[in-house]
Structure formats: structure tokens, C-alpha cells
Design an enzyme around this catalytic site. Structure first.
Site, short mmCIF file in Angstrom:
data_model
loop_
_atom_site.label_atom_id
_atom_site.label_comp_id
_atom_site.label_asym_id
_atom_site.label_seq_id
_atom_site.Cartn_x
_atom_site.Cartn_y
_atom_site.Cartn_z
N ASN A 89 -3.26 4.96 0.50
CA ASN A 89 -1.88 4.68 0.89
C ASN A 89 -1.82 4.59 2.40
O ASN A 89 -2.45 5.37 3.11
CB ASN A 89 -0.96 5.78 0.39
CG ASN A 89 -0.87 5.83 -1.13
OD1 ASN A 89 -0.88 4.78 -1.78
ND2 ASN A 89 -0.79 7.01 -1.69
N HIS A 102 -7.22 9.12 3.85
CA HIS A 102 -7.85 9.70 2.66
C HIS A 102 -7.90 8.68 1.54
O HIS A 102 -7.02 7.83 1.41
CB HIS A 102 -7.10 10.96 2.19
CG HIS A 102 -5.62 10.78 2.08
ND1 HIS A 102 -4.77 10.77 3.17
CD2 HIS A 102 -4.82 10.58 1.00
CE1 HIS A 102 -3.52 10.60 2.77
NE2 HIS A 102 -3.53 10.46 1.45
P1 AMP Z 1 -0.61 10.36 0.33
O1 AMP Z 1 0.76 10.38 -0.28
O2 AMP Z 1 -1.42 9.14 -0.01
O3 AMP Z 1 -0.56 10.63 1.82
O4 AMP Z 1 -1.41 11.54 -0.35
C1 AMP Z 1 -1.37 12.85 0.08
C2 AMP Z 1 -1.88 13.69 -1.07
O5 AMP Z 1 -2.23 14.96 -0.56
C3 AMP Z 1 -0.86 13.92 -2.18
O6 AMP Z 1 -1.40 13.42 -3.41
C4 AMP Z 1 -0.70 15.43 -2.19
O7 AMP Z 1 -0.52 15.94 -3.49
C5 AMP Z 1 -1.98 15.90 -1.56
N1 AMP Z 1 -1.93 17.19 -0.92
C6 AMP Z 1 -1.01 17.66 -0.04
N2 AMP Z 1 -1.30 18.90 0.36
C7 AMP Z 1 -2.46 19.24 -0.28
C8 AMP Z 1 -3.27 20.41 -0.28
N3 AMP Z 1 -2.96 21.50 0.45
N4 AMP Z 1 -4.38 20.41 -1.05
C9 AMP Z 1 -4.69 19.34 -1.80
N5 AMP Z 1 -3.97 18.20 -1.83
C10 AMP Z 1 -2.86 18.16 -1.09
#
Ligand code: AMP
Length: 116
Positions: A89, A102
Site C-alpha cells: 500500500n 512493507h
Molecule cells: P498498511 O495499512 O499497508 O500501512 O499496513 C500496516 C499494517 O501494519 C496493518 O495491516 C496493521 O494491522 C499492521 N500493524 C500495525 N501495528 C502493528 C504491530 N504492532 N504489529 C504487527 N502489525 C502491525
């Protein structure tokens, strides 16, 4: 770069907050998403805190290739033999919420298309 130095993902890399880490090497870390959208939902992140795809330069090409290769290897290791999806994203319209680049690895169920 400085803008993303203190995202939650940098804190996971520094082991300041816990995560279910599945893989690590010198360049990247892979861990389970805290809010999984599929039975397997990993995030593969570079240790170098690139905020988003917008910030990628030619010099980052080997690193990006490495992230994809690690995701592919993890998919194999986790038995996603029927397929899976990699998602990056980017920005507001792309739905990016954490500003540390990511790759989502989603699998373990049939995924719909197009995304919402
Ligand atoms: P995005 O919306 O593509 O920026 O994805 C960010 C992702 O990070 C989401 O799917 C969240 O659920 C995940 N996320 C946020 N905080 C954490 C955390 N502490 N550990 C693991 N995943 C996380």
C-alpha cells in the site's frame, strides 16, 4: 528517512515492542500482522526505514527484490501452495497507515479481486 525513523515498525526492529517474528536477516524482518486479514498475513519490511514506494530510488532496487524473494520463500515455507498475494500500500489513496515501506504477504484463503 528521518520521518519514518520512529514508526511502530522501527520499534519492532529495535525490539522495543513485541512481534511474532518469522524471519530476519541483515536487510529485512518478517513478522505476523497484528490484525490478520487472512490465515497467513505477514509483513516483510526493510530494516532501512524507507517511508513508502514514493521514496524508492534506483539504489533500492536490490533491496526491493530481496523483500519479494523473502516473501516468496516464506510463502513456500508456510505451505501457501495454492497461491497468495503480495501487497504494497502506498500513500493515502493506497491505504498506507504505517509509513515504513512493507510488503504484505496474504494467503491461506481465496482472496477477492478487486480490492476495496
Ligand atoms: P498498511 O495499512 O499497508 O500501512 O499496513 C500496516 C499494517 O501494519 C496493518 O495491516 C496493521 O494491522 C499492521 N500493524 C500495525 N501495528 C502493528 C504491530 N504492532 N504489529 C504487527 N502489525 C502491525
Amino acid at each position: 528517512m528521518a520521518a519514518s525513523a520512529d514508526t511502530i515498525f522501527s520499534r519492532i526492529i529495535r525490539r522495543e515492542i513485541p512481534a511474532r517474528i518469522e524471519y530476519e536477516d541483515d536487510l529485512c524482518l518478517a513478522f505476523h500482522d497484528v490484525a490478520p486479514q487472512s490465515p497467513v498475513h505477514l509483513l516483510v519490511i526493510p530494516k532501512q526505514p524507507i517511508p513508502s514506494l514514493v521514496d524508492v530510488t534506483e539504489a533500492d532496487e536490490p533491496l526491493l527484490g530481496h523483500l519479494v524473494a523473502v516473501a516468496s520463500s516464506l510463502a513456500r515455507k508456510l505451505g501457501l501452495d495454492d497461491g497468495y498475494r503480495l501487497v504494497v500500500n502506498c500513500g493515502r489513496d493506497g491505504g498506507q497507515t504505517v509509513h515504513h515501506l512493507h510488503v504484505h504477504l496474504l494467503g491461506g484463503r481465496s482472496l477477492g479481486w478487486p480490492p476495496g
